[in-house]
Enzyme design. Structure first.
Site, PDB file in Angstrom:
ATOM      1  N   TYR A  14       0.824  -1.220   0.000  1.00 21.41           N
ATOM      2  CA  TYR A  14       0.000   0.000   0.000  1.00 21.41           C
ATOM      3  C   TYR A  14       0.862   1.276   0.000  1.00 21.41           C
ATOM      4  O   TYR A  14       0.837   2.052  -0.952  1.00 21.41           O
ATOM      5  CB  TYR A  14      -0.931  -0.049   1.221  1.00 21.41           C
ATOM      6  CG  TYR A  14      -1.742   1.194   1.480  1.00 21.41           C
ATOM      7  CD1 TYR A  14      -2.366   1.893   0.446  1.00 21.41           C
ATOM      8  CD2 TYR A  14      -1.907   1.664   2.786  1.00 21.41           C
ATOM      9  CE1 TYR A  14      -3.132   3.029   0.707  1.00 21.41           C
ATOM     10  CE2 TYR A  14      -2.668   2.793   3.056  1.00 21.41           C
ATOM     11  CZ  TYR A  14      -3.262   3.477   2.015  1.00 21.41           C
ATOM     12  OH  TYR A  14      -4.015   4.593   2.274  1.00 21.41           O
ATOM     13  N   ILE A  15       1.646   1.473   1.034  1.00 20.60           N
ATOM     14  CA  ILE A  15       2.410   2.730   1.104  1.00 20.60           C
ATOM     15  C   ILE A  15       3.587   2.695   0.132  1.00 20.60           C
ATOM     16  O   ILE A  15       3.890   3.682  -0.544  1.00 20.60           O
ATOM     17  CB  ILE A  15       2.856   3.026   2.556  1.00 20.60           C
ATOM     18  CG1 ILE A  15       1.635   3.000   3.488  1.00 20.60           C
ATOM     19  CG2 ILE A  15       3.555   4.390   2.633  1.00 20.60           C
ATOM     20  CD1 ILE A  15       1.939   3.150   4.966  1.00 20.60           C
ATOM     21  N   ASP A  34      10.209  -6.908  -3.927  1.00 17.82           N
ATOM     22  CA  ASP A  34       9.015  -7.372  -3.200  1.00 17.82           C
ATOM     23  C   ASP A  34       8.827  -8.860  -3.500  1.00 17.82           C
ATOM     24  O   ASP A  34       9.049  -9.289  -4.633  1.00 17.82           O
ATOM     25  CB  ASP A  34       7.786  -6.575  -3.688  1.00 17.82           C
ATOM     26  CG  ASP A  34       6.620  -6.617  -2.713  1.00 17.82           C
ATOM     27  OD1 ASP A  34       6.197  -5.534  -2.264  1.00 17.82           O
ATOM     28  OD2 ASP A  34       6.124  -7.715  -2.396  1.00 17.82           O
ATOM     29  N   ASP A  53      13.045 -12.013  -2.028  1.00 20.32           N
ATOM     30  CA  ASP A  53      12.694 -12.112  -0.622  1.00 20.32           C
ATOM     31  C   ASP A  53      13.814 -11.519   0.226  1.00 20.32           C
ATOM     32  O   ASP A  53      14.990 -11.795  -0.028  1.00 20.32           O
ATOM     33  CB  ASP A  53      12.492 -13.599  -0.288  1.00 20.32           C
ATOM     34  CG  ASP A  53      11.702 -13.775   0.975  1.00 20.32           C
ATOM     35  OD1 ASP A  53      10.623 -14.370   0.921  1.00 20.32           O
ATOM     36  OD2 ASP A  53      12.177 -13.281   2.040  1.00 20.32           O
ATOM     37  N   TYR A 143       4.473  -5.527  17.347  1.00 23.67           N
ATOM     38  CA  TYR A 143       4.648  -4.762  16.108  1.00 23.67           C
ATOM     39  C   TYR A 143       5.414  -3.461  16.391  1.00 23.67           C
ATOM     40  O   TYR A 143       6.450  -3.178  15.792  1.00 23.67           O
ATOM     41  CB  TYR A 143       3.282  -4.457  15.480  1.00 23.67           C
ATOM     42  CG  TYR A 143       3.366  -3.411  14.398  1.00 23.67           C
ATOM     43  CD1 TYR A 143       3.981  -3.703  13.185  1.00 23.67           C
ATOM     44  CD2 TYR A 143       2.879  -2.116  14.600  1.00 23.67           C
ATOM     45  CE1 TYR A 143       4.090  -2.723  12.199  1.00 23.67           C
ATOM     46  CE2 TYR A 143       2.986  -1.149  13.624  1.00 23.67           C
ATOM     47  CZ  TYR A 143       3.595  -1.453  12.426  1.00 23.67           C
ATOM     48  OH  TYR A 143       3.719  -0.496  11.469  1.00 23.67           O
ATOM     49  N   ASN A 172      -1.995   7.412  11.015  1.00 21.80           N
ATOM     50  CA  ASN A 172      -2.880   6.493  10.273  1.00 21.80           C
ATOM     51  C   ASN A 172      -2.861   6.774   8.774  1.00 21.80           C
ATOM     52  O   ASN A 172      -3.562   7.671   8.298  1.00 21.80           O
ATOM     53  CB  ASN A 172      -4.290   6.565  10.835  1.00 21.80           C
ATOM     54  CG  ASN A 172      -4.385   5.890  12.187  1.00 21.80           C
ATOM     55  OD1 ASN A 172      -3.724   6.290  13.129  1.00 21.80           O
ATOM     56  ND2 ASN A 172      -5.157   4.836  12.275  1.00 21.80           N
ATOM     57  N   ASP A 287      -6.242  -0.618  21.967  1.00 25.75           N
ATOM     58  CA  ASP A 287      -6.453   0.661  21.280  1.00 25.75           C
ATOM     59  C   ASP A 287      -6.360   1.840  22.253  1.00 25.75           C
ATOM     60  O   ASP A 287      -7.230   1.988  23.110  1.00 25.75           O
ATOM     61  CB  ASP A 287      -7.857   0.696  20.641  1.00 25.75           C
ATOM     62  CG  ASP A 287      -7.893   0.067  19.266  1.00 25.75           C
ATOM     63  OD1 ASP A 287      -6.824  -0.074  18.647  1.00 25.75           O
ATOM     64  OD2 ASP A 287      -9.008  -0.263  18.801  1.00 25.75           O
TER      65      ASP A 287
HETATM   66  N1  UFG Z   1     -11.933   0.615  14.272  1.00 28.71           N
HETATM   67  C1  UFG Z   1     -13.257   0.323  14.470  1.00 28.71           C
HETATM   68  N2  UFG Z   1     -13.810  -0.698  13.754  1.00 28.71           N
HETATM   69  C2  UFG Z   1     -13.088  -1.438  12.839  1.00 28.71           C
HETATM   70  C3  UFG Z   1     -11.729  -1.120  12.641  1.00 28.71           C
HETATM   71  C4  UFG Z   1     -11.177  -0.085  13.381  1.00 28.71           C
HETATM   72  O1  UFG Z   1     -13.937   0.953  15.277  1.00 28.71           O
HETATM   73  O2  UFG Z   1     -13.649  -2.370  12.253  1.00 28.71           O
HETATM   74  C5  UFG Z   1     -11.317   1.710  15.032  1.00 28.71           C
HETATM   75  C6  UFG Z   1     -10.156   1.258  15.872  1.00 28.71           C
HETATM   76  O3  UFG Z   1     -10.585   0.795  17.100  1.00 28.71           O
HETATM   77  C7  UFG Z   1      -9.330   2.547  15.949  1.00 28.71           C
HETATM   78  C8  UFG Z   1      -9.621   3.261  14.634  1.00 28.71           C
HETATM   79  O4  UFG Z   1     -10.801   2.659  14.127  1.00 28.71           O
HETATM   80  O5  UFG Z   1      -9.796   3.331  16.983  1.00 28.71           O
HETATM   81  C9  UFG Z   1      -8.515   3.104  13.609  1.00 28.71           C
HETATM   82  O6  UFG Z   1      -8.196   1.717  13.520  1.00 28.71           O
HETATM   83  P1  UFG Z   1      -7.236   1.125  12.395  1.00 28.71           P
HETATM   84  O7  UFG Z   1      -7.219  -0.363  12.604  1.00 28.71           O
HETATM   85  O8  UFG Z   1      -7.629   1.640  11.069  1.00 28.71           O
HETATM   86  O9  UFG Z   1      -5.832   1.766  12.732  1.00 28.71           O
HETATM   87  P2  UFG Z   1      -4.986   1.737  14.102  1.00 28.71           P
HETATM   88  O10 UFG Z   1      -5.076   3.142  14.668  1.00 28.71           O
HETATM   89  O11 UFG Z   1      -5.377   0.645  14.992  1.00 28.71           O
HETATM   90  O12 UFG Z   1      -3.546   1.356  13.560  1.00 28.71           O
HETATM   91  C10 UFG Z   1      -2.719   2.279  12.958  1.00 28.71           C
HETATM   92  C11 UFG Z   1      -1.816   1.581  11.933  1.00 28.71           C
HETATM   93  C12 UFG Z   1      -0.873   0.633  12.624  1.00 28.71           C
HETATM   94  C13 UFG Z   1      -0.138   1.358  13.707  1.00 28.71           C
HETATM   95  C14 UFG Z   1      -1.087   2.012  14.641  1.00 28.71           C
HETATM   96  C15 UFG Z   1      -0.369   2.798  15.680  1.00 28.71           C
HETATM   97  O13 UFG Z   1      -2.592   0.896  10.991  1.00 28.71           O
HETATM   98  O14 UFG Z   1       0.036   0.116  11.690  1.00 28.71           O
HETATM   99  O15 UFG Z   1      -1.948   2.889  13.945  1.00 28.71           O
HETATM  100  O16 UFG Z   1      -1.043   2.683  16.879  1.00 28.71           O
HETATM  101  F1  UFG Z   1       0.660   0.532  14.405  1.00 28.71           F
END
Ligand code: UFG
Length: 334
Positions: A14-15, A34, A53, A143, A172, A287
């Site tokens: 993606y990125i 990749d 790899d 992670y 994000n 979270d």
């Molecule tokens: N969320 C929901 N429902 C879902 C998915 C997510 O409510 O089905 C919420 C999560 O609880 C969170 C927010 O949406 O509050 C964002 O969630 P994401 O999974 O999209 O992203 P994250 O903030 O959990 O993760 C991101 C990056 C990670 C990184 C992290 C740092 O994707 O790689 O931030 O904390 F490690």
């Protein structure tokens, strides 16, 4: 003048794929390395592609010898926080082992500039928000820990071997290329915005909001969403800066503005003109309530200006991509 080459590991992801596209706009020639384990052939839309790899050191040496990149940008990595808790070995073994292999091949071939995809997860549960770069590092999952360990390894490699690196701590990453032909496609998808769009498009029954009792104004988690194209652009500003100063550095990459899960859903309804089917569920483990970057350093030092990171543009580009990705035009082409 001949363009300088940059090796992009994970350039089919993606990125990484957005960074490869940005490389050309920034005056570099991208070479993508990749193994396509998580990346996609269709996402390679710029530069040369070498299938390989990171565990294969000889292949790394070959690609560095052949293309003589001035720097390596390292996107290839496992990225799921939840998975890292359940299967830490995968994260420590691959995220660290592969990177060590890469550093060793780089030192042998004297490629001395490195850009690391790091993460807000190095900070753990923040004690201060917005989070500045000098906030204590206390990752709370394997992670984030694997990325923080890499930052520390790179600091000693700079001191000992002169390998210069820039750590880019992403908040994000979201949105999609303005063309609508390149965007996010994780399997399984765990990120909020693509899942909300799946729900709007009727590809899933609903989006579950993980927790409504957080200490935030509407009770849902707040995150700092940064457009992937803005994220990609800063990699080349950081590389140019590092090559000019000859110094390692580190930057948060966010906008400094946070949006709650509910705000993301409401804005999605405005952008798409459709209703998002929502279910309110329990908190997801691990979270933090609020993750927002103190993001001035990258703007001040690198002259970076996020141009596409309003929530509206993030969602509009993600929606354009989502519609194309699920269309017959896409499946016929790929
Ligand atoms: N969320 C929901 N429902 C879902 C998915 C997510 O409510 O089905 C919420 C999560 O609880 C969170 C927010 O949406 O509050 C964002 O969630 P994401 O999974 O999209 O992203 P994250 O903030 O959990 O993760 C991101 C990056 C990670 C990184 C992290 C740092 O994707 O790689 O931030 O904390 F490690």
């Amino acid at each position: 003048m001949k363009k300088k080459t940059v090796l992009i590991t994970g350039g089919a992801g993606y990125i990484g794929s957005h960074a490869a596209k940005e490389a050309e706009r920034s005056g570099f020639t991208p070479v993508i390395f990749d193994n396509l384990s998580a990346g996609h052939k269709w996402a390679i839309q710029s530069g040369k592609f070498v299938k390989g790899d990171l565990a294969d050191r000889a292949a790394l040496v070959r690609v560095l010898r052949r293309y003589r990149p001035v720097a390596v940008m390292h996107f290839a990595s496992h990225i799921s926080v939840g998975e890292s808790v359940v299967d830490p070995q995968k994260y420590y073994k691959d995220n660290l082992g592969n990177a060590l292999n890469l550093f060793s091949a780089m030192l042998q071939e004297k490629v001395m500039y490195f850009v690391l995809s790091s993460t807000a997860a190095v900070y753990g549960d923040p004690i201060q928000v917005p989070i500045p770069e000098d906030h204590p590092k206390n990752p709370v999952n394997p992670y984030g820990d694997s990325k923080y360990i890499l930052e520390r390894i790179l600091t000693s490699y700079d001191q000992a071997y002169g390998l210069k690196s820039t750590f880019l701590r992403y908040f994000n990453a979201s949105g999609a290329d303005a063309s609508g032909k390149l965007g996010e496609a994780h399997a399984p998808e765990t990120h909020l915005i693509p899942l909300v769009l799946d729900a709007v498009a009727g590809l899933r029954k609903e989006i579950t909001v993980f927790g409504t009792d957080y200490p935030t104004p509407d009770g849902t988690c707040i995150r700092d969403y940064i457009h992937v194209t803005d994220l990609a652009a800063v990699h080349f500003l950081a590389l140019k800066h590092m090559m000019k100063t000859g110094k390692s550095d580190f930057f948060n990459l966010g906008t400094g503005k946070g949006y709650s899960v509910k705000e993301v859903i409401d804005e999605t309804e405005r952008v798409t003109g459709l209703k998002v089917p929502v279910k309110y569920g329990l908190r997801r483990a691990g979270d933090p309530p609020r993750l927002v970057a103190e993001s001035k350093k990258a703007q001040k030092v690198l002259g970076w200006k996020p141009k596409q990171s309003s929530l509206k543009t993030i969602l509009a580009t993600a929606w354009k991509w989502h519609q194309y990705f699920h269309s017959s035009a896409f499946s016929q082409k790929h």
